[in-house]
Design an enzyme around this catalytic site. Sequence first.
Site, mmCIF file in Angstrom:
data_model
loop_
_atom_site.group_PDB
_atom_site.id
_atom_site.type_symbol
_atom_site.label_atom_id
_atom_site.label_comp_id
_atom_site.label_asym_id
_atom_site.label_seq_id
_atom_site.Cartn_x
_atom_site.Cartn_y
_atom_site.Cartn_z
ATOM 1 N N HIS A 1 0.829 -1.200 0.000
ATOM 2 C CA HIS A 1 0.000 0.000 0.000
ATOM 3 C C HIS A 1 0.869 1.259 0.000
ATOM 4 O O HIS A 1 0.896 2.019 0.964
ATOM 5 C CB HIS A 1 -0.950 -0.018 1.207
ATOM 6 C CG HIS A 1 -2.123 -0.920 0.987
ATOM 7 N ND1 HIS A 1 -2.816 -1.547 1.992
ATOM 8 C CD2 HIS A 1 -2.725 -1.313 -0.168
ATOM 9 C CE1 HIS A 1 -3.779 -2.276 1.466
ATOM 10 N NE2 HIS A 1 -3.742 -2.159 0.168
ATOM 11 N N HIS B 1 0.148 -9.177 1.700
ATOM 12 C CA HIS B 1 -1.100 -9.378 2.464
ATOM 13 C C HIS B 1 -1.696 -10.762 2.264
ATOM 14 O O HIS B 1 -2.615 -11.150 2.976
ATOM 15 C CB HIS B 1 -2.185 -8.408 1.996
ATOM 16 C CG HIS B 1 -1.863 -6.975 2.220
ATOM 17 N ND1 HIS B 1 -1.360 -6.511 3.395
ATOM 18 C CD2 HIS B 1 -2.004 -5.896 1.416
ATOM 19 C CE1 HIS B 1 -1.198 -5.198 3.300
ATOM 20 N NE2 HIS B 1 -1.560 -4.806 2.110
ATOM 21 N N CYS C 1 3.571 -12.617 3.218
ATOM 22 C CA CYS C 1 4.471 -12.554 4.373
ATOM 23 C C CYS C 1 4.280 -13.818 5.234
ATOM 24 O O CYS C 1 3.145 -14.225 5.494
ATOM 25 C CB CYS C 1 4.153 -11.313 5.202
ATOM 26 S SG CYS C 1 5.150 -11.245 6.693
ATOM 27 N N HIS D 1 -10.048 -4.861 4.779
ATOM 28 C CA HIS D 1 -8.621 -4.940 4.448
ATOM 29 C C HIS D 1 -8.329 -6.268 3.732
ATOM 30 O O HIS D 1 -8.835 -7.311 4.133
ATOM 31 C CB HIS D 1 -7.786 -4.834 5.726
ATOM 32 C CG HIS D 1 -6.333 -4.609 5.460
ATOM 33 N ND1 HIS D 1 -5.480 -5.639 5.107
ATOM 34 C CD2 HIS D 1 -5.591 -3.485 5.447
ATOM 35 C CE1 HIS D 1 -4.270 -5.139 4.920
ATOM 36 N NE2 HIS D 1 -4.309 -3.836 5.115
ATOM 37 N N GLU E 1 -5.823 -8.251 3.753
ATOM 38 C CA GLU E 1 -5.272 -9.325 4.606
ATOM 39 C C GLU E 1 -6.410 -10.008 5.371
ATOM 40 O O GLU E 1 -6.448 -11.237 5.491
ATOM 41 C CB GLU E 1 -4.251 -8.760 5.600
ATOM 42 C CG GLU E 1 -3.684 -9.845 6.509
ATOM 43 C CD GLU E 1 -2.900 -9.306 7.699
ATOM 44 O OE1 GLU E 1 -2.211 -8.289 7.558
ATOM 45 O OE2 GLU E 1 -2.981 -9.927 8.773
ATOM 46 N N THR F 1 -2.386 -8.755 11.291
ATOM 47 C CA THR F 1 -1.001 -8.618 11.777
ATOM 48 C C THR F 1 -0.612 -7.189 12.153
ATOM 49 O O THR F 1 0.302 -6.982 12.938
ATOM 50 C CB THR F 1 0.002 -9.123 10.717
ATOM 51 O OG1 THR F 1 -0.277 -8.468 9.486
ATOM 52 C CG2 THR F 1 -0.069 -10.614 10.542
ATOM 53 N N SER G 1 -2.519 2.977 3.293
ATOM 54 C CA SER G 1 -1.808 2.003 4.128
ATOM 55 C C SER G 1 -2.402 1.966 5.530
ATOM 56 O O SER G 1 -2.341 2.954 6.276
ATOM 57 C CB SER G 1 -0.321 2.387 4.182
ATOM 58 O OG SER G 1 0.278 1.834 5.338
#
Length: 289
Positions: A46, A78, A101, A129, A131, A172, A228
Amino acid sequence: MKAKLEIKVAQTAGFCFGVHRAVNLAKEAPEKFPGQQIHTLGPIIHNPQVVIQLAALGVRQADSLDQISQGVVIIRSHGITRQLARKLEQRPDLTVIDATCPFVRRAQEIVAKMSAADYQVVIIGEPDHPEVAGLISYGEPQRTQVISRKADIPAAFFTKGKTPRIALLAQTTQSQKLYNRISLALLPLKGELRCFNTICTATSDRQSEALELAGSCDCMLIIGGRNSANTNRLHELCKEKQNASYHIETAADIQNRWFADKQTVGISAGASTPKWLIDEVLAQLQQLC
Ligand code: SF4
């Protein structure tokens, strides 16, 4: 503008391990796969400036798998939903570079495991979001939910005679404070509560250091993409401690009047902010001095 403005830069400002890894994988791709089309599924991170830089190297952003007819696909840090991962498996014509990640992967695995063991999975995070969308997809739809604040905890968990089994985890990049508040609020329930602290230390370390700076400086600049989540959270946290905290994307956003009566300025940056953007801000501040 004051002649002397002390500038303090957080050591944790900028790229975290996962973002560093994802951006490196994307940067290396054109050399590894010459002549092939290379796409990221959604923005690799982001940060609009990094996305533009990668596009110049030939790594373009696709918003869906349908937009990619051939070549290489990079999965961003993500992660992606389980459904999309399955669709990718059905496209042997594409080469996949998985830049998810490892900490996000771990959270996905916890959701899948606890859901399969019949736990009600509660994820602390932002529902929209990417993620979080990925995390939810690894759970059983009826028993997986996202909450963003303590007030979102379902009252049904505390119904007399009920003994729910709950697995609690977080996006996270969530704040440790919120995670602690929600897990404490769940403690009195009659049943089983399993807490998985999936908050990445890169995030909590960055937040602690930025808060320390916000407490010792009379102005704060937080650098990072407006899209972000972790940069926005960093700004919110600093703002609670130091009202003169400003979220900027680039050096061009700096306004001289912010420093009129200030002596110290603290600088931090989100996990998706490259070092060169931080350096540009520093150069501009030094010029102002
Ligand atoms: S903030 Fe943590 S979990 Fe997120 S990409 Fe960076 S290292 Fe991974």
